[in-house]
Design a protein around this motif. Structure first.
Motif, mmCIF file in Angstrom:
data_model
loop_
_atom_site.group_PDB
_atom_site.id
_atom_site.type_symbol
_atom_site.label_atom_id
_atom_site.label_comp_id
_atom_site.label_asym_id
_atom_site.label_seq_id
_atom_site.Cartn_x
_atom_site.Cartn_y
_atom_site.Cartn_z
ATOM 1 N N HIS A 150 0.814 -1.212 0.000
ATOM 2 C CA HIS A 150 0.000 0.000 0.000
ATOM 3 C C HIS A 150 0.851 1.267 0.000
ATOM 4 O O HIS A 150 0.350 2.363 0.271
ATOM 5 C CB HIS A 150 -0.950 -0.002 1.204
ATOM 6 C CG HIS A 150 -1.987 -1.084 1.132
ATOM 7 N ND1 HIS A 150 -1.716 -2.400 1.430
ATOM 8 C CD2 HIS A 150 -3.292 -1.057 0.755
ATOM 9 C CE1 HIS A 150 -2.805 -3.137 1.270
ATOM 10 N NE2 HIS A 150 -3.777 -2.350 0.855
ATOM 11 N N ARG A 161 -11.839 -1.692 -2.638
ATOM 12 C CA ARG A 161 -10.672 -2.215 -3.358
ATOM 13 C C ARG A 161 -11.094 -2.794 -4.709
ATOM 14 O O ARG A 161 -10.370 -2.667 -5.705
ATOM 15 C CB ARG A 161 -9.950 -3.268 -2.514
ATOM 16 C CG ARG A 161 -9.341 -2.750 -1.223
ATOM 17 C CD ARG A 161 -8.420 -1.575 -1.455
ATOM 18 N NE ARG A 161 -7.669 -1.193 -0.260
ATOM 19 C CZ ARG A 161 -6.989 -0.064 -0.131
ATOM 20 N NH1 ARG A 161 -6.987 0.825 -1.135
ATOM 21 N NH2 ARG A 161 -6.339 0.223 0.984
ATOM 22 N N GLN A 165 -11.405 -0.009 -7.120
ATOM 23 C CA GLN A 165 -10.100 0.464 -7.590
ATOM 24 C C GLN A 165 -9.562 -0.433 -8.706
ATOM 25 O O GLN A 165 -9.049 0.056 -9.718
ATOM 26 C CB GLN A 165 -9.097 0.502 -6.430
ATOM 27 C CG GLN A 165 -9.303 1.642 -5.454
ATOM 28 C CD GLN A 165 -8.205 1.690 -4.411
ATOM 29 O OE1 GLN A 165 -8.329 1.090 -3.347
ATOM 30 N NE2 GLN A 165 -7.124 2.394 -4.707
ATOM 31 N N GLY A 200 -4.941 0.422 -8.411
ATOM 32 C CA GLY A 200 -4.871 -0.975 -8.023
ATOM 33 C C GLY A 200 -4.267 -1.772 -9.163
ATOM 34 O O GLY A 200 -4.673 -1.595 -10.307
ATOM 35 N N PHE A 205 -2.099 -1.307 -3.969
ATOM 36 C CA PHE A 205 -3.088 -0.234 -3.992
ATOM 37 C C PHE A 205 -2.429 1.081 -3.608
ATOM 38 O O PHE A 205 -1.492 1.112 -2.800
ATOM 39 C CB PHE A 205 -4.235 -0.527 -3.016
ATOM 40 C CG PHE A 205 -5.071 -1.717 -3.386
ATOM 41 C CD1 PHE A 205 -6.017 -1.629 -4.393
ATOM 42 C CD2 PHE A 205 -4.911 -2.925 -2.723
ATOM 43 C CE1 PHE A 205 -6.796 -2.724 -4.731
ATOM 44 C CE2 PHE A 205 -5.685 -4.035 -3.052
ATOM 45 C CZ PHE A 205 -6.627 -3.923 -4.068
#
Length: 462
Positions: free
Chosen positions: A156, A179, A182, A402, A412
């Motif tokens: 991340h 997520r 993304q 992502g 991400f």
């Protein structure tokens, strides 16, 4: 209830609820036993604390080494699209099973801790594949949990401390549905994108604020970059690196001339001379600043050019890559910004940390004699020199919040420009079955930019 489109299939996702030491006291300093016949040393003198080592200064070279240590798998290669589609399937399955548990908002865990919150952390890390399923049981923050937290942090873009601090907790509590969105948005931005995955290419991932130099499928160089501000975003594009400009001049775009330059000149008539800038007419003749109405009631009929030198906004080096947005990769006269975690501060161009090292890589198969020493020597002369490449190098600026690397790591980053909010789900559903456009054959020239390139008329080549 929510529906996602993956690989031509439709998944309906139901909204499931989220799953919900003692330390010894330090011993007082003791006196050092004295040799017979000599007085004992005072306790305070005997227990002097050795001085702390001076912090290691952050340099372009050290930052480059740290970035490259993260691995050699590119953010963008000819398998990126397929891997994102496959990961969407696995994340959809996680959501169907109820997602991952939310950590308590006040959780601040570190190695050595134990208890129910650590047990919840272990479960959270197992679901996101950061911790092996065999290590889920238990409530101690052991070496396995520490390693798993570091893995999560690296995925991340966070400092790999191994402790659950506030940024880590915030990332852990992003729901799996977010997520998924993304990954879907990144997938959509890749649809229809023409790009030549040559033996050597360069890619900038804007949300991650780094650039990679890729050769034979492996990252050989990775550098921090400074990309566009939120109100002056860097565009997504594909182009070719054609030249390296040493000691470049900077022709100020009209947008900056009409706003920033004019504003400075209204309050400081000596601004142009202090900034080593010249006013040039239609035939490149120099004109006086006193002949200009700096109220800027109409479009300028002149250009502003900044001389080459350490004061130049482009720094000492520019990597040229002709494109419709007049943006490029370059050095900067404000290099301290590369140490920041938040590196969204340019007017649209990409400023590169350790850019001379990238130039060496770019010129590797170019004209003979352009190693690092030759580049440094030419810059030291102060004279402008354009080194043209005999073989152009493909370059892509992508916006992936992502993505999935070749080793299966799911990464991400924050959607700084809020591009994910404009996800065209209909376009994704229509095109999902078709997959990614095949790489352009070697030797040919892509004729189209990504389908959904943002038109950014405010980009100003800095």
């Amino acid at each position: 209830m929510r529906t996602i489109f993956v690989a031509g299939a439709v998944f309906t996702i139901l909204a499931w609820p989220a799953l919900a030491q003692t330390s010894g006291q330090p011993r007082p300093p003791q006196a050092v036993p004295a040799k017979p016949g000599t007085p004992a040393k005072p306790a305070a003198q005997a227990a002097k604390t050795p001085p702390k080592p001076a912090p290691v200064a952050s340099t372009p070279e050290s930052r480059t080494a740290a970035e490259l240590a993260l691995g050699t798998n590119p953010v963008f290669d000819d398998g990126t699209y397929v891997r994102i589609k496959q990961t969407l399937l696995s994340y959809a399955a996680i959501q169907v099973r109820g997602g991952w548990p939310a950590m308590p908002a006040d959780a601040k865990l570190a190695p050595g801790a134990s208890g129910p919150q650590v047990a919840l952390l272990r479960k959270r890390l197992v679901i996101s594949d950061d911790l092996p399923a065999s290590a889920e049981a238990g409530d101690s923050y052991d070496a396995a949990v520490t390693a798993a937290v570091k893995k999560f942090q690296l995925r991340h873009g966070l400092d790999a401390t191994g402790a659950v601090n506030a940024p880590t907790l915030k990332a852990m509590n992003v729901p799996v549905g977010d997520r998924i969105r993304q990954l879907e948005a990144s997938l959509e931005r890749l649809l229809g994108m023409d790009f030549l995955f040559a033996a050597r290419y360069v890619v900038v991932n804007i949300p991650a604020a780094f650039v990679e130099a890729v050769a034979n499928g492996k990252v050989e160089r990775r550098y921090r970059v400074i990309v566009g501000k939120i109100d002056k975003p860097s565009p997504t594009l594909t182009a070719y690196v054609t030249a390296v400009d040493l000691n470049p001049t900077w022709t100020v775009p009209l947008s900056i001339t009409k706003t920033e330059i004019a504003r400075h000149m209204r309050t400081d008539p000596n601004y142009l001379s202090r900034m080593h800038m010249r006013l040039l007419g239609a035939h490149d003749e120099e004109i006086s600043s006193s002949s200009v109405d700096w109220s800027m009631n109409r479009s300028p009929n002149f250009t502003v050019r900044q001389d080459a030198g350490n004061w130049n906004a482009l720094g000492n080096l520019k990597i040229d890559m002709p494109n419709p947005y007049s943006v490029y990769m370059h050095d900067t006269d404000t290099r301290k910004l590369f140490s920041d975690d938040y590196r969204f501060d340019s007017h649209g161009c990409t400023r590169v940390d350790n850019v001379r090292d990238l130039a060496v890589w770019v010129l590797k198969d170019g004209p003979a004699g352009w190693d690092r020493a030759a580049i440094d020597n030419q810059i030291a002369t102060g004279q402008t020199k354009i080194v043209n490449l005999p073989h152009k190098i493909p370059v892509a600026w992508v916006y992936l919040t992502g993505w999935v690397t070749g080793d299966g790591t799911v990464e991400f980053r924050d959607d700084v420009y809020k591009h994910d909010d404009s996800l065209d789900r209909n376009a994704l559903a229509d095109a999902a079955a078709g997959g990614f456009v095949a790489p352009v054959p070697a030797g040919s020239v892509p004729t189209a930019l990504p389908r959904n390139v943002t038109q950014a008329s405010n980009l100003d080549s800095r």
